[in-house]
Design a protein around this motif. Structure first.
Motif, PDB file in Angstrom:
ATOM      1  N   PRO A 158       9.854   4.748   2.556  1.00  0.00           N
ATOM      2  CA  PRO A 158       8.526   4.240   2.214  1.00  0.00           C
ATOM      3  C   PRO A 158       7.411   5.064   2.866  1.00  0.00           C
ATOM      4  O   PRO A 158       7.568   5.574   3.984  1.00  0.00           O
ATOM      5  CB  PRO A 158       8.537   2.814   2.791  1.00  0.00           C
ATOM      6  N   GLU A 159       6.303   5.177   2.170  1.00  0.00           N
ATOM      7  CA  GLU A 159       5.133   5.853   2.736  1.00  0.00           C
ATOM      8  C   GLU A 159       4.747   5.258   4.089  1.00  0.00           C
ATOM      9  O   GLU A 159       4.351   5.974   5.010  1.00  0.00           O
ATOM     10  CB  GLU A 159       3.956   5.728   1.758  1.00  0.00           C
ATOM     11  N   GLN A 160       4.903   3.941   4.214  1.00  0.00           N
ATOM     12  CA  GLN A 160       4.489   3.261   5.439  1.00  0.00           C
ATOM     13  C   GLN A 160       5.322   3.654   6.653  1.00  0.00           C
ATOM     14  O   GLN A 160       4.931   3.368   7.789  1.00  0.00           O
ATOM     15  CB  GLN A 160       4.537   1.737   5.241  1.00  0.00           C
ATOM     16  N   SER A 161       6.476   4.280   6.440  1.00  0.00           N
ATOM     17  CA  SER A 161       7.303   4.723   7.563  1.00  0.00           C
ATOM     18  C   SER A 161       6.821   6.041   8.164  1.00  0.00           C
ATOM     19  O   SER A 161       7.339   6.467   9.194  1.00  0.00           O
ATOM     20  CB  SER A 161       8.764   4.882   7.110  1.00  0.00           C
ATOM     21  N   GLY A 194       5.371   4.674  -4.228  1.00  0.00           N
ATOM     22  CA  GLY A 194       5.120   4.263  -2.851  1.00  0.00           C
ATOM     23  C   GLY A 194       6.047   4.894  -1.837  1.00  0.00           C
ATOM     24  O   GLY A 194       6.043   4.497  -0.668  1.00  0.00           O
ATOM     25  N   GLU A 195       6.825   5.908  -2.253  1.00  0.00           N
ATOM     26  CA  GLU A 195       7.796   6.535  -1.350  1.00  0.00           C
ATOM     27  C   GLU A 195       7.511   8.026  -1.195  1.00  0.00           C
ATOM     28  O   GLU A 195       6.839   8.639  -2.032  1.00  0.00           O
ATOM     29  CB  GLU A 195       9.216   6.334  -1.878  1.00  0.00           C
ATOM     30  N   PRO A 214       2.491   1.280  15.084  1.00  0.00           N
ATOM     31  CA  PRO A 214       2.774   2.713  14.972  1.00  0.00           C
ATOM     32  C   PRO A 214       1.592   3.562  14.531  1.00  0.00           C
ATOM     33  O   PRO A 214       1.357   4.646  15.087  1.00  0.00           O
ATOM     34  CB  PRO A 214       3.919   2.763  13.957  1.00  0.00           C
ATOM     35  N   LYS A 215       0.833   3.103  13.539  1.00  0.00           N
ATOM     36  CA  LYS A 215      -0.288   3.915  13.052  1.00  0.00           C
ATOM     37  C   LYS A 215      -1.325   4.140  14.154  1.00  0.00           C
ATOM     38  O   LYS A 215      -1.974   5.188  14.204  1.00  0.00           O
ATOM     39  CB  LYS A 215      -0.944   3.246  11.848  1.00  0.00           C
ATOM     40  N   SER A 235       8.522   5.844  11.631  1.00  0.00           N
ATOM     41  CA  SER A 235       8.591   4.499  12.190  1.00  0.00           C
ATOM     42  C   SER A 235       9.660   3.703  11.463  1.00  0.00           C
ATOM     43  O   SER A 235       9.676   3.648  10.231  1.00  0.00           O
ATOM     44  CB  SER A 235       7.240   3.795  12.036  1.00  0.00           C
ATOM     45  N   TRP A 236      10.542   3.053  12.244  1.00  0.00           N
ATOM     46  CA  TRP A 236      11.556   2.213  11.606  1.00  0.00           C
ATOM     47  C   TRP A 236      11.087   0.765  11.446  1.00  0.00           C
ATOM     48  O   TRP A 236      11.863  -0.110  11.051  1.00  0.00           O
ATOM     49  CB  TRP A 236      12.890   2.282  12.339  1.00  0.00           C
TER      50      TRP A 236
END
Length: 368
Positions: free
Chosen positions: A148-151, A29-30, A317-318, A87-88
């Motif tokens: 993380p991927e989500q960042s 996931g990173e 952010p997305k 994104s933090w």
């Protein structure tokens, strides 16, 4: 492990130290990102001074962009070679806050991020065999980062990465505060305390929202020139008569919206006074942890003023980062103009000295 250069803080109230450190590859996931640029933001300085408590040693920097060079198992939204802005406030998309349209408050990531670790409770950077903690889950004052991927928010490759870096904090926080936290409406009046990187973007957000009176307040005359360039209709050097002047520019009532982008209690209190009855005070600046602010309850009750915090401009952010960059392309959002000076990583202490002196709108660390 990848050997990298990073600017590390070993304890509060000491200079940044550029060292050779070891970065772990991405886990499930990173992703790993080669940093192209990182903005110099006042929030990191709060870690330097100890006003923001954080595990040490740590690597700060939370406003960055770069190119993805490795992906871990289970990563399906990001791929090798992607250009990304960071994104933090990564969001899981599944918790209570994500499901209620507040991904900036995602409960899955909030606790580990403020502990400087990934979701498994450990950091990815090591120095002299000891862990180094990631500020805001990023740590962009480094040649490479594992996050993380989500960042990661993918962006078009024709967007300059040093411009894209600014979207990840100053732009999101400031423009978002005006558009998404305060919901400034066409024809309204706005007063902005502080014309630094965030304050200038609050001004830009007010312009986008259609505000007709936009008042910038700062102690630095050079910042007033910047504020005018970014859309302020009036500029004030802060003084004893600031509130009266704001009132005189807003039909004697005070501004419909006041934004405090510095993080000082006395300005938050003054901002409430400068807000008209029925108006809104939005607190954007990050105050030192534990700072008390006297916002009198009787005044709030009798005047129906609203006080609201703004965390990361209430952005998604997305959704919003690509939109901000489209506004930039269309000439509606000034991003190139935010960058006053570029620095190498080994000039990071000089970059913060310039920021503190008020010489720059935004300094930026640029990597080869």
């Amino acid at each position: 492990m990848r050997s990298i250069q990073a600017a590390i803080l070993t304890e509060p109230n000491t200079p940044f130290k550029v060292v050779q450190a070891e970065l772990m590859p991405p886990k499930t996931g990173e992703v790993q990102v080669k940093i192209a640029a990182s903005g110099v933001c006042h929030s990191d300085w709060h870690v330097v001074t100890g006003d923001t408590k954080h595990p040490m040693p740590c690597i700060t920097g939370h406003e960055g962009a770069g190119v993805v060079v490795a992906v871990g198992e289970g990563v399906n939204r990001i791929k090798m070679g992607d250009h990304v802005t960071l994104s933090w406030t990564p969001d899981c998309g599944e918790c209570f806050y994500c499901q209620h349209g507040q991904p900036n408050l995602c409960e899955t990531y909030t606790e580990p991020i403020w502990q400087g670790v990934m979701l498994d409770g450990t950091p990815r950077l090591y120095w002299n065999g000891e862990p180094v903690y990631h500020y805001c889950g990023l740590g962009t004052f480094s040649e490479y980062i594992t996050i993380p991927e989500q960042s990661c928010i993918p962006i078009d490759k024709d967007i300059p990465l040093k411009v894209a870096a600014l979207v990840g904090c100053a732009v999101a926080t400031g423009v978002g505060a005006a558009l998404y936290t305060a919901h400034v409406q066409p024809g309204e009046s706005v007063a902005v305390y502080g014309a630094g990187g965030v304050g200038l973007n609050v001004i830009q957000g007010a312009v986008l929202a259609g505000a007709t009176t936009i008042i910038a307040i700062d102690t630095n005359q050079e910042k007033m020139l910047m504020a005018k360039a970014f859309g302020a209709t009036h500029t004030l050097i802060a003084g004893n008569d600031t509130v009266k002047t704001i009132q005189s520019l807003t039909h004697g009532r005070g501004a419909d919206h006041v934004f405090e982008s510095v993080g000082l209690a006395r300005l938050q209190e003054e901002g409430l006074e400068a807000t008209r009855p029925g108006g809104k005070l939005t607190l954007v600046g990050l105050s030192p942890m534990g700072t008390p602010t006297n916002l009198p309850g009787a005044v709030l009750t009798r005047t129906e003023k609203t006080v609201k915090g703004s965390y990361y401009g209430s952005v998604s952010p997305k959704r919003d980062f690509p939109n901000f960059l489209e506004m930039y392309r269309a000439g509606r959002l000034k991003l190139d103009e935010l960058i006053s000076r570029e620095y190498r990583l080994d000039q990071i202490n000089e970059a913060y000295a310039d920021m503190l002196s008020g010489q720059v709108a935004r300094g930026i660390i640029v990597f080869d």
